[in-house]
Design an enzyme around this catalytic site. Structure first.
Site, PDB file in Angstrom:
ATOM      1  N   CYS A  32     -24.120   8.900   3.774  1.00 26.76           N
ATOM      2  CA  CYS A  32     -23.666   9.233   5.124  1.00 26.76           C
ATOM      3  C   CYS A  32     -22.657   8.177   5.570  1.00 26.76           C
ATOM      4  O   CYS A  32     -22.415   7.187   4.879  1.00 26.76           O
ATOM      5  CB  CYS A  32     -24.845   9.294   6.109  1.00 26.76           C
ATOM      6  SG  CYS A  32     -25.661   7.706   6.384  1.00 26.76           S
ATOM      7  N   CYS A  79     -23.616   4.514   5.598  1.00 31.59           N
ATOM      8  CA  CYS A  79     -23.531   3.774   4.330  1.00 31.59           C
ATOM      9  C   CYS A  79     -22.160   3.114   4.196  1.00 31.59           C
ATOM     10  O   CYS A  79     -22.043   1.963   3.777  1.00 31.59           O
ATOM     11  CB  CYS A  79     -23.783   4.709   3.153  1.00 31.59           C
ATOM     12  SG  CYS A  79     -25.451   5.399   3.078  1.00 31.59           S
ATOM     13  N   ASP A  83      24.356  -2.506  -7.164  1.00 31.43           N
ATOM     14  CA  ASP A  83      24.573  -3.783  -7.828  1.00 31.43           C
ATOM     15  C   ASP A  83      25.276  -3.476  -9.157  1.00 31.43           C
ATOM     16  O   ASP A  83      25.254  -2.343  -9.631  1.00 31.43           O
ATOM     17  CB  ASP A  83      23.231  -4.471  -8.073  1.00 31.43           C
ATOM     18  CG  ASP A  83      23.388  -5.764  -8.840  1.00 31.43           C
ATOM     19  OD1 ASP A  83      24.255  -6.565  -8.473  1.00 31.43           O
ATOM     20  OD2 ASP A  83      22.652  -5.956  -9.828  1.00 31.43           O
ATOM     21  N   ASP A 119      18.440  -4.404  -9.582  1.00 32.76           N
ATOM     22  CA  ASP A 119      17.361  -4.648 -10.536  1.00 32.76           C
ATOM     23  C   ASP A 119      16.912  -6.098 -10.629  1.00 32.76           C
ATOM     24  O   ASP A 119      15.972  -6.394 -11.357  1.00 32.76           O
ATOM     25  CB  ASP A 119      17.783  -4.182 -11.938  1.00 32.76           C
ATOM     26  CG  ASP A 119      18.776  -5.136 -12.588  1.00 32.76           C
ATOM     27  OD1 ASP A 119      19.565  -5.749 -11.844  1.00 32.76           O
ATOM     28  OD2 ASP A 119      18.755  -5.259 -13.824  1.00 32.76           O
ATOM     29  N   ASP A 136      18.538  -9.175  -5.905  1.00 27.76           N
ATOM     30  CA  ASP A 136      18.674  -7.913  -5.177  1.00 27.76           C
ATOM     31  C   ASP A 136      17.471  -7.639  -4.270  1.00 27.76           C
ATOM     32  O   ASP A 136      17.527  -6.727  -3.454  1.00 27.76           O
ATOM     33  CB  ASP A 136      18.818  -6.736  -6.155  1.00 27.76           C
ATOM     34  CG  ASP A 136      20.095  -6.818  -6.971  1.00 27.76           C
ATOM     35  OD1 ASP A 136      21.121  -7.210  -6.390  1.00 27.76           O
ATOM     36  OD2 ASP A 136      20.061  -6.510  -8.173  1.00 27.76           O
TER      37      ASP A 136
END
Length: 814
Positions: free
Chosen positions: A99, A102, A505, A697, A701
């Site tokens: 329930c 709990c 980039d 990447d 960046d």
């Protein structure tokens, strides 16, 4: 609190031989075991005794194995996701949750455990997400704390989730099969009753047929329809009206009225209640199948990594669970086997098929020192690998988590549907009551008035509203995952569809990110060898593509870099290193000039320059070339045809930036940009009401990726770039960006179509039902059909993506 022969904690009867008596707060309390006694003392000692007053347990007892369970730290370590030195996450399934109390108890008590910083327990799935400090506690201690409370924790695994989905599908199928079979029998009885109504029938035979109809309809309503009844009860307890409440009201009204009419000699509508259940279960079954199909992209990712591995322990090779592997373990992978976790090749040369991970169709030669990803297939010879990451932190596990996060995060457009759905159920219930009252007071029979009200309850469909956005997000993110594209959430999907400006980039994004040293120009008094030695010392502490190129050239020349000294990276500029001869600087012309080094003018064409100085004196120059990606030109053309503006943001020299920009027919570029310059540029464009996507990447960046409306990175980039990105391209193919934007735009079109249909459907069908033009059975068919239509429209996304991008090169038009 309990009778003398019932356990205070678990409510089970106590065998006399097992009775444990304790005196707590001047009260004699009885327990069935010392485990329950300990759990009671922990809970009341923490001041959470209200748990016993508020809990509503339909079952007694605790899960088998609770209290006594013993947890092995090494086996749990494979399920831990390390965020940093002081933060880690673990997911687990907790047995014994019965329930909401709990959930409340677990969340309250576990955050008091030393080292646990946050916990979230899902009552519906019994899954817990726990964040903890690994320096202050361990997973085994957390699991033991849960076990002491009378619950049984298990590490969460994708296999367990798949089994749960299969069980749900099987349960739905059995309930639908039962309902369909019995409803067909029920229709036979109903036809006989309808025939008797029009042509006359003996009252005793009529009542006997009604009894048979009631007997057949009852299991349909209470077995096949149990999920709706249980959902309605939960919604009433939580004071939150739901779709299940509407269905249960309609079904129970038709069923209960039919029972009443059967004993009073009136007309019965058992067929209505049964067919409503059958048709709606058919819709739920279809939805469940569609949901499982939509998340197949995650399943495919997770199934790539095998569950077991061959670990080398001295002279023995033992089969162990992949989740138990730890960094530093040595494993053996034979030809035809998949690699279980991210590793480094120790011994052996082999060809590896990485197509399912990277999209690269050709096998790749991997030798000692090379890194290999989990899920890759070993083709040629047996190899020994050194484990670098636990299973939960492998590349495919991280990508799968991104997809799961995406499917759990809502798109902003869904908030409107959620607000409407919240008001929908009480509004429809009011209309149904009003419909009954109208027909009753205008002279209609009680049965006719009731059926019209039932039609209103059944035909109303908040399901279509609720499904409109999530099914489209599921379909879009699932199909995108199959093509190596991961959206972080529905909100990112929506933002991507609105992007009008993309900033790229250069290194590793528009180029391959694998530059090579083409020329070495030493200063007067230096040689190429001494300059390369100096460069390799500084670059040995970096993972930047330019640093990798310098180290590769040094290795070819037989130079072993001396890493002595602390290397400091200056993002977007270069590297600093202190040594006994002075400070070494390695980086751009601007970097050395800003540091007070006099740099001569040298014509380097459009190649990338890496200048070096020692003790403030210029030592020479390395010229590197990084070719553009083969697909870069076509991708830029395709994005232009989508109406997108593009710009190149690079820390490289203006000459290099200009050449790249011209080669790609990209109208704008910005050179010599530091990370701060990139973020400032993006911020300015956002102030001009542009929705900006940044594609990069590297570490430099990360600030721009974080600031942009949508940050996009390609797998193979740095971990920090992946963490700050909203959109991840898991394959080194720039065309995936075009596919991602295409999917996002189409997904938003589908979501708007779904919402338009859901609103239009309810605006038309509710008045029809209230006016008596729509019988309950047809109302149920229309309601199920509405949900099926929304789900089908969302699944159309997958077919559209497959049809559009089935050839090697995607088209450039939307």
């Amino acid at each position: 609190m309990s009778s003398p022969d019932t356990c205070v904690h678990c409510k089970l009867p106590i065998p006399p031989a097992d009775l444990v008596v304790d005196q707590i707060d001047s009260k004699e309390l009885h327990f069935c075991c010392h485990g329950c006694q300990g759990a009671y003392r922990i809970i009341t000692g923490a001041g959470l005794e209200s748990f016993y007053r508020n809990r509503t347990w339909d079952e007694q007892g605790v899960p088998s194995g609770a209290f006594e369970a013993d947890y092995d730290e090494p086996s749990l370590a494979g399920h831990v996701i390390r965020r940093d030195e002081t933060t880690a996450d673990i997911s687990l399934i907790i047995e014994g949750i019965r329930c909401a109390s709990c959930v409340w108890l677990l969340e309250k008590l576990l955050v008091r455990e030393g080292g646990v910083t946050a916990i979230r327990v899902n009552y519906g799935t019994h899954r817990a997400e726990i964040r903890f400090n690994p320096q202050a506690t361990t997973p085994a201690k957390i699991f033991s704390a849960i076990s002491r409370l009378g619950y049984l924790p298990h590490p969460f695994s994708p296999g367990a989730a798949q089994q749960a989905a299969a069980r749900e599908q099987r349960s739905l199928l059995i309930r639908f099969g039962t309902a369909a079979f019995l409803s067909m029998q029920l229709m036979g009885f109903s036809f006989a009753l309808y025939g008797g109504y029009f042509h006359g029938i003996d009252p005793e035979i009529r009542q006997l047929i009604q009894y048979f109809a009631a007997a057949v309809a009852t299991p349909v309503v209470f077995y096949s329809g149990w999920p709706f009844l249980a959902g309605a009860w939960r919604s009433l307890k939580n004071r939150s009206a739901s779709m299940d409440l509407l269905i249960s009201l309609g079904v129970s009204t038709a069923y209960c009225y039919s029972i009443y009419a059967m004993f009073k000699g009136g007309e019965v509508y058992f067929d209505t209640s049964a067919m409503i259940i059958t048709l709606i279960l058919l819709g739920r079954l279809f939805e469940s199948s569609a949901r499982n199909r939509s998340i197949s992209g995650i399943d495919k990712l997770l199934r790539l990594a095998p569950d077991s591995a061959s670990r080398v322990d001295g002279d023995e090779v033992n089969t162990v669970a992949s989740a138990s592997l730890a960094p530093g373990d040595i494993i053996l992978v034979r030809p035809g086997e998949r690699i279980p976790v991210d590793c480094q090749v120790l011994t052996g040369d082999t060809e590896v098929d990485e197509s399912t991970v990277t999209g690269e169709p050709m096998p790749i030669l991997r030798q000692a020192g090379d890194k290999v990803s989990a899920g890759s297939l070993n083709l040629s010879t047996s190899i020994r690998l050194k484990v670098e990451k636990v299973a939960a932190e492998s590349f495919i596990a991280r990508m799968a988590r991104l997809v799961e996060e995406a499917q759990n995060r809502k798109a902003p457009i869904q908030s409107m549907a959620d607000r409407v759905a919240t008001l929908f159920v009480p509004m429809v219930t009011t209309i149904a009551i009003g419909t009954w009252a109208f027909w009753w007071f205008t002279g209609a029979s009680h049965g006719e008035a009731l059926l019209n009200a039932v039609s209103v309850l059944i035909v109303a469909c908040p399901c279509a509203l609720g499904l409109a956005t999530p099914t489209a997000v599921l379909a879009a993110s699932g199909n995108a995952a199959g093509k190596g594209i991961l959206f972080r959430g529905g909100d990112i999907l929506e933002l991507t569809s609105r992007v009008d400006l993309i900033a790229f980039d250069k290194t590793g994004t528009l180029t391959h990110g694998q530059p090579t040293v083409e020329q070495i120009i030493p200063a007067s008094g230096q040689t190429e060898t001494t300059l390369l030695e100096l460069a390799s010392r500084a670059e040995s502490g970096s993972s930047h593509p330019l640093a990798m190129a310098v180290l590769a050239r040094a290795k070819t020349a037989g130079i072993q870099p001396d890493p002595a000294g602390l290397v400091t990276a200056v993002p977007g500029r270069g590297l600093k290193m202190q040594c006994k001869d002075g400070e070494i600087l390695a980086g751009s012309r601007t970097f050395l000039t800003e540091s007070g080094v006099e740099v001569p003018t040298i014509d380097s064409d459009t190649r990338t320059e890496v200048h070096l100085s020692l003790g403030g004196v210029w030592q020479g120059l390395l010229l590197l070339h990084d070719p553009l990606r083969q697909e870069a030109q076509q991708t830029v053309r395709a994005l232009k045809k989508l109406g997108l503006d593009m710009v190149l943001l690079t820390g490289d020299r203006p000459e290099t930036a200009q050449q790249v920009s011209e080669n790609l027919a990209m109208p704008d570029y910005q050179a010599n940009m530091s990370p701060a310059d990139k973020t400032a540029w993006i911020e300015t464009r956002q102030e001009d009401n542009h929705t900006v996507m940044m594609v990069g990447d590297g570490i430099n960046d990360a600030p721009a990726l974080s600031l942009a409306d949508v940050g996009c990175t390609m797998a193979g980039g740095t971990d920090i770039a992946l963490e700050t990105s909203d959109l991840v391209l898991t394959r080194p193919d720039l065309e995936s960006l075009h596919i991602a934007i295409f999917i996002a735009r189409k997904a938003m079109q589908v979501i708007k179509q779904n919402l338009f249909w859901a609103f239009s459907y309810n605006l038309v069908t509710i008045p029809l039902a209230a006016s008596g033009k729509l019988a309950p059975v047809w109302a149920a068919a229309a309601m199920a059909g509405s949900s099926i239509l929304v789900v089908s429209n969302s699944l159309r996304l997958g077919r559209l993506v497959r049809r559009t991008f089935s050839v090697a090169k995607p088209p450039a038009s939307d």
